[in-house]
Design a protein around this motif. Structure first.
Motif, mmCIF file in Angstrom:
data_model
loop_
_atom_site.group_PDB
_atom_site.id
_atom_site.type_symbol
_atom_site.label_atom_id
_atom_site.label_comp_id
_atom_site.label_asym_id
_atom_site.label_seq_id
_atom_site.Cartn_x
_atom_site.Cartn_y
_atom_site.Cartn_z
ATOM 1 N N MET A 212 -3.072 6.205 3.074
ATOM 2 C CA MET A 212 -4.417 6.303 3.646
ATOM 3 C C MET A 212 -5.473 6.183 2.560
ATOM 4 N N GLN A 213 -5.182 6.721 1.392
ATOM 5 C CA GLN A 213 -6.115 6.595 0.274
ATOM 6 C C GLN A 213 -6.210 5.154 -0.215
ATOM 7 N N ASN A 214 -5.087 4.449 -0.210
ATOM 8 C CA ASN A 214 -5.085 3.060 -0.673
ATOM 9 C C ASN A 214 -5.794 2.121 0.296
ATOM 10 N N THR A 215 -5.601 2.336 1.584
ATOM 11 C CA THR A 215 -6.200 1.439 2.573
ATOM 12 C C THR A 215 -7.664 1.748 2.851
ATOM 13 N N LYS A 216 -8.088 2.989 2.593
ATOM 14 C CA LYS A 216 -9.459 3.426 2.873
ATOM 15 C C LYS A 216 -9.802 3.385 4.359
ATOM 16 N N LEU B 8 -0.504 10.277 2.904
ATOM 17 C CA LEU B 8 -1.853 10.492 2.376
ATOM 18 C C LEU B 8 -2.184 9.449 1.314
ATOM 19 N N ARG B 9 -1.198 9.067 0.496
ATOM 20 C CA ARG B 9 -1.421 8.053 -0.529
ATOM 21 C C ARG B 9 -1.724 6.703 0.110
ATOM 22 N N LYS C 291 0.817 -1.222 0.000
ATOM 23 C CA LYS C 291 0.000 0.000 0.000
ATOM 24 C C LYS C 291 0.848 1.268 0.000
#
Length: 242
Positions: free
Chosen positions: A184-188, A181-182, A133
């Protein structure tokens, strides 16, 4: 009987219902309002930079608590910590050769804490690290920051390499949170301690940005006053004593 809702809860509920463009506009207005408020209550702009470094150190402390108590680094970006250690090391070098003050002490403590976080993620808690991730390419931010530092750096009495290094660490600090931030975006999924860490970084970046913006505005105002003084002095009649 239904209990009355708090005004803050009503405002937050209204903001959540707004479209993204309205939220962005409200964020800009809130930031400008906070900047004007800070301008009138903070007389020494250097205190904002100290507060930004303290907020960053507080965010690192939250991460250390998460790593030592929960024994997991899930949701944390190792690449973001690598960028943080890089710009802190460069800024610490600049502090030693350009200005040795309280910033040097704060940066030293924050760098040591960041290296401890990197050690915990890379070695002690490696099994819980989300490698797949955390896929943000670091050269996307490091290379542009290097190029921009060569093009735009402060004009001071220090040697050019030190001025370029200072500009590089400023630019890299602004984008070092992007891998986090990337991820966090990938893991949701955003864990509470990770959210607190990102919030602390947001506060630190805002205070740092406020420091530079107010510093630039103050410099422009000072130059404007000096230009007016020079024009008035040039237009004043020359009196000759006999």
């Amino acid at each position: 009987m239904r209990a009355p809702r708090r005004p803050m809860a009503v405002v937050l509920s209204w903001v959540r219902r707004q479209p993204p463009k309205v939220k962005a506009f409200l964020a800009v207005v809130a930031g400008m309002t906070a900047l004007v408020f800070i301008r009138f209550i903070v007389h020494d702009h250097d205190n904002l930079f100290v507060a930004a470094e303290a907020a960053h150190a507080l965010g690192i402390a939250v991460l250390i608590y998460k790593l030592t108590k929960e024994k997991t680094c899930a949701g944390l970006s190792l690449k973001s910590q690598d960028l943080t250690a890089l710009f802190l090391a460069v800024r610490l070098y600049c502090s030693f050769v350009m200005e040795y003050d309280i910033h040097t002490i704060l940066d030293s403590a924050t760098l040591v804490a960041t290296l401890f976080v990197i050690y915990m993620i890379r070695f002690r808690l490696r099994s819980t690290y989300m490698l797949d991730k955390d896929n943000f390419a670091l050269y996307y931010v490091v290379v542009p920051c290097c190029v921009l530092a060569f093009i735009a750096h402060p004009s001071t009495s220090h040697i050019m390499i030190n001025r370029i290094c200072w500009a590089f660490c400023v630019y890299l600090e602004a984008v070092s949170v992007l891998p986090q931030l990337r991820l966090m975006q990938n893991t949701k999924i955003v864990e509470p301690f990770t959210a607190h860490y990102v919030f602390a970084l947001g506060v630190a970046r805002f205070l740092s940005c406020a420091h530079w913006v107010l510093q630039v505005l103050y410099s422009i105002f000072f130059l404007f006053k000096m230009c007016n003084f020079s024009l008035c002095y040039a237009k004043a009649p020359i009196q000759t004593a006999f």
